[in-house]
Design an enzyme around this catalytic site. Structure first.
Site, PDB file in Angstrom:
ATOM      1  N   HIS A  70       3.440   3.848  12.310  1.00 35.66           N
ATOM      2  CA  HIS A  70       2.491   4.801  12.864  1.00 35.66           C
ATOM      3  C   HIS A  70       3.043   5.898  13.992  1.00 35.66           C
ATOM      4  O   HIS A  70       2.252   6.461  14.529  1.00 35.66           O
ATOM      5  CB  HIS A  70       1.345   3.886  13.403  1.00 35.66           C
ATOM      6  CG  HIS A  70       0.644   3.232  12.287  1.00 35.66           C
ATOM      7  ND1 HIS A  70      -0.760   2.866  12.500  1.00 35.66           N
ATOM      8  CD2 HIS A  70       0.994   2.734  11.021  1.00 35.66           C
ATOM      9  CE1 HIS A  70      -1.048   2.086  11.523  1.00 35.66           C
ATOM     10  NE2 HIS A  70       0.078   2.091  10.341  1.00 35.66           N
ATOM     11  N   GLU A 114      -5.415   0.890   2.439  1.00 38.08           N
ATOM     12  CA  GLU A 114      -4.979  -0.144   3.467  1.00 38.08           C
ATOM     13  C   GLU A 114      -5.077   0.345   4.921  1.00 38.08           C
ATOM     14  O   GLU A 114      -5.603  -0.172   5.652  1.00 38.08           O
ATOM     15  CB  GLU A 114      -3.710  -0.685   3.150  1.00 38.08           C
ATOM     16  CG  GLU A 114      -3.326  -1.963   4.052  1.00 38.08           C
ATOM     17  CD  GLU A 114      -2.892  -1.889   5.460  1.00 38.08           C
ATOM     18  OE1 GLU A 114      -2.927  -2.931   6.235  1.00 38.08           O
ATOM     19  OE2 GLU A 114      -2.511  -0.978   5.740  1.00 38.08           O
ATOM     20  N   GLU A 115      -4.701   1.652   5.140  1.00 40.31           N
ATOM     21  CA  GLU A 115      -4.688   2.243   6.460  1.00 40.31           C
ATOM     22  C   GLU A 115      -6.077   2.817   6.621  1.00 40.31           C
ATOM     23  O   GLU A 115      -6.299   3.556   7.669  1.00 40.31           O
ATOM     24  CB  GLU A 115      -3.683   3.564   6.378  1.00 40.31           C
ATOM     25  CG  GLU A 115      -2.263   2.758   6.184  1.00 40.31           C
ATOM     26  CD  GLU A 115      -1.712   2.004   7.314  1.00 40.31           C
ATOM     27  OE1 GLU A 115      -2.370   1.841   8.247  1.00 40.31           O
ATOM     28  OE2 GLU A 115      -0.481   1.848   7.328  1.00 40.31           O
ATOM     29  N   HIS A 138       0.932  -1.192  -0.142  1.00 41.96           N
ATOM     30  CA  HIS A 138      -0.045   0.075  -0.058  1.00 41.96           C
ATOM     31  C   HIS A 138       0.984   1.258  -0.109  1.00 41.96           C
ATOM     32  O   HIS A 138       1.885   1.482   0.742  1.00 41.96           O
ATOM     33  CB  HIS A 138      -0.918   0.070   1.136  1.00 41.96           C
ATOM     34  CG  HIS A 138      -0.218  -0.084   2.480  1.00 41.96           C
ATOM     35  ND1 HIS A 138       0.123   0.987   3.352  1.00 41.96           N
ATOM     36  CD2 HIS A 138      -0.121  -0.986   3.469  1.00 41.96           C
ATOM     37  CE1 HIS A 138       0.695   0.686   4.368  1.00 41.96           C
ATOM     38  NE2 HIS A 138       0.601  -0.474   4.577  1.00 41.96           N
ATOM     39  N   ASP A 149      -0.521   4.202   0.676  1.00 46.63           N
ATOM     40  CA  ASP A 149      -1.059   5.107   1.719  1.00 46.63           C
ATOM     41  C   ASP A 149      -0.652   5.187   3.014  1.00 46.63           C
ATOM     42  O   ASP A 149      -0.030   4.031   3.232  1.00 46.63           O
ATOM     43  CB  ASP A 149      -2.514   5.162   1.807  1.00 46.63           C
ATOM     44  CG  ASP A 149      -3.043   3.729   2.188  1.00 46.63           C
ATOM     45  OD1 ASP A 149      -2.650   2.653   1.935  1.00 46.63           O
ATOM     46  OD2 ASP A 149      -4.086   3.595   2.908  1.00 46.63           O
ATOM     47  N   GLU A 197       4.222  -5.990   4.308  1.00 49.00           N
ATOM     48  CA  GLU A 197       4.101  -5.406   5.587  1.00 49.00           C
ATOM     49  C   GLU A 197       5.210  -5.498   6.497  1.00 49.00           C
ATOM     50  O   GLU A 197       6.052  -6.536   6.365  1.00 49.00           O
ATOM     51  CB  GLU A 197       2.817  -6.151   6.387  1.00 49.00           C
ATOM     52  CG  GLU A 197       1.564  -5.661   5.812  1.00 49.00           C
ATOM     53  CD  GLU A 197       1.181  -4.117   5.936  1.00 49.00           C
ATOM     54  OE1 GLU A 197       1.605  -3.754   7.050  1.00 49.00           O
ATOM     55  OE2 GLU A 197       0.144  -3.744   5.431  1.00 49.00           O
TER      56      GLU A 197
END
Length: 378
Positions: free
Chosen positions: A350, A135-136, A68, A70, A164
């Site tokens: 994150h 995805e997020e 992803h 994003d 991931e």
């Protein structure tokens, strides 16, 4: 001299692709992949941009790299030591939002593909990329839409590596070969509002629910299995009352979540919760939602190829694990029998000052390259 992996990762980090905005990341990938002979297809759904890119060699299996573009929001900018969308080297690390989750992985598998194809070895099969910008976020317009399209076209997938960030202490120490499912419930327990001085004229839903809560929290839902830990049940939000201290609330709202393994089923968990609440004679309403089903890839061709590549490149034996949250692997598993996740360490994802160790980037690419060669070039 900046390595190709780092250069591409930095180019991706510079694009502020906060979900669901791709911010041009996928176009950059298309410009790298089309000259290699990839057929690139942009799949848009709502505000989300998806990319399906496929290179076909001779007949054989299909290996997909999924990821992803994003990223999550930055959080307070003043807390970052450098601009989150200006890739910055510091203390042997590359800082920036998406550095670990997961623009470095995307850069690594794109460069790995470039190296395999430029070496001229015959590709006995197909290699593809499935990239989303959702995805997020809610994950309703992203990978799942591409999977629906591929299913409609009867495109067979054999192996999938999701980039991931799965490693823990060092790159290569952990592969995710499955994920738990996620099911949430919103429970409303109805009582009778009243004055706290006259409790006999009211029915406090908090008091009524308390014994059921204790039983739910103490319940063993399953014992897990070889690959999964036991299923867990957790309260995430609980609310009752008007804000006044002299009013017994009329209802209680409880939001909870199951993280469940293949040792349990959606239907079985729901039935057990309803039976428990009914046994406590509660007046309630309960709404359910499932955001992801569990998936599992037992030890086999893909995990062995990836583990062998990690061993050859890094000299370690990775652990297979199903810990952590959900990923887009849950969607891909519906059309692909072998799905695993592998990427850099996840300690900073994150967070403020997200980063990847510069020393991890080249080995990550090499592991992806060795895996392609094992599955498609021998």
């Amino acid at each position: 001299m900046t390595s190709p992996v780092r250069a591409l990762a930095e180019a991706l980090i510079r694009r502020p692709s906060v979900t669901p905005d791709d911010a041009g990341c996928q176009q950059l990938l298309i410009e790298r992949l089309e000259p290699l002979g990839f057929r690139c297809e942009t799949v848009r759904s709502g505000p989300v941009t998806n990319l399906w890119a496929r290179y076909d060699g001779s007949p054989g299996p299909v290996l997909v790299f999924a990821g992803h573009t994003d990223v999550v929001p930055t959080g307070p900018l003043e807390q970052w030591r450098s601009d989150p969308f200006v890739p910055t080297e510091r203390d042997g690390r590359l800082y920036g939002r998406g550095a670990a989750d997961m623009k470095s992985s995307i850069a690594a598998f794109v460069v790995a593909v470039e190296e395999v194809l430029s070496a001229g070895a015959p590709v006995k099969g197909s290699v593809a990329l499935l990239i989303t910008s959702d995805e997020e976020g809610p994950a309703v317009d992203g990978t799942t839409k591409v999977v629906e399209l591929l299913r409609e076209r009867a495109e067979r997938l054999d192996f999938c590596i999701v980039g991931e960030p799965t490693s823990v202490n060092s790159v290569g120490d952990m592969i995710k070969n499955g994920r738990r499912g996620s099911m949430s419930g919103r429970l409303t327990v109805r009582g009778v509002q009243g004055h706290v001085a006259y409790p006999h004229l009211a029915r406090n839903p908090v008091h009524l629910f308390a014994p059921a809560l204790a039983e739910l929290a103490a319940t063993e839902w399953d014992q897990g299995n070889e690959y999964f830990p036991p299923t867990t049940w957790q309260v995430s939000n609980l609310h009752a009352g008007t804000g006044a201290t002299n009013v017994i609330p009329g209802e209680l709202v409880v939001e909870f979540n199951f993280r469940f393994s293949t040792a349990s089923t959606v239907e079985g968990l729901r039935e057990r919760v309803h039976a428990l609440l009914d046994r406590h004679r509660l007046d309630y309403a309960l709404d359910w939602s499932v955001s992801g089903m569990p998936f599992l890839t037992p030890r086999g061709t893909l995990s062995e190829a990836l583990s062998g590549a990690i061993g050859a490149e890094l000299g370690i034996e990775p652990q297979l694990s199903t810990t952590g949250g959900t990923s887009d692997g849950r969607f891909i598993a519906a059309i692909c029998p072998q799905v695993v996740e592998f990427g850099p360490p996840n300690a900073s994802i994150h967070k403020i000052d997200e980063h990847i160790e510069l020393a991890a980037m080249e080995p990550l690419k090499n592991v992806y390259r060795r895996t392609i060669q094992t599955l498609l070039c021998r």
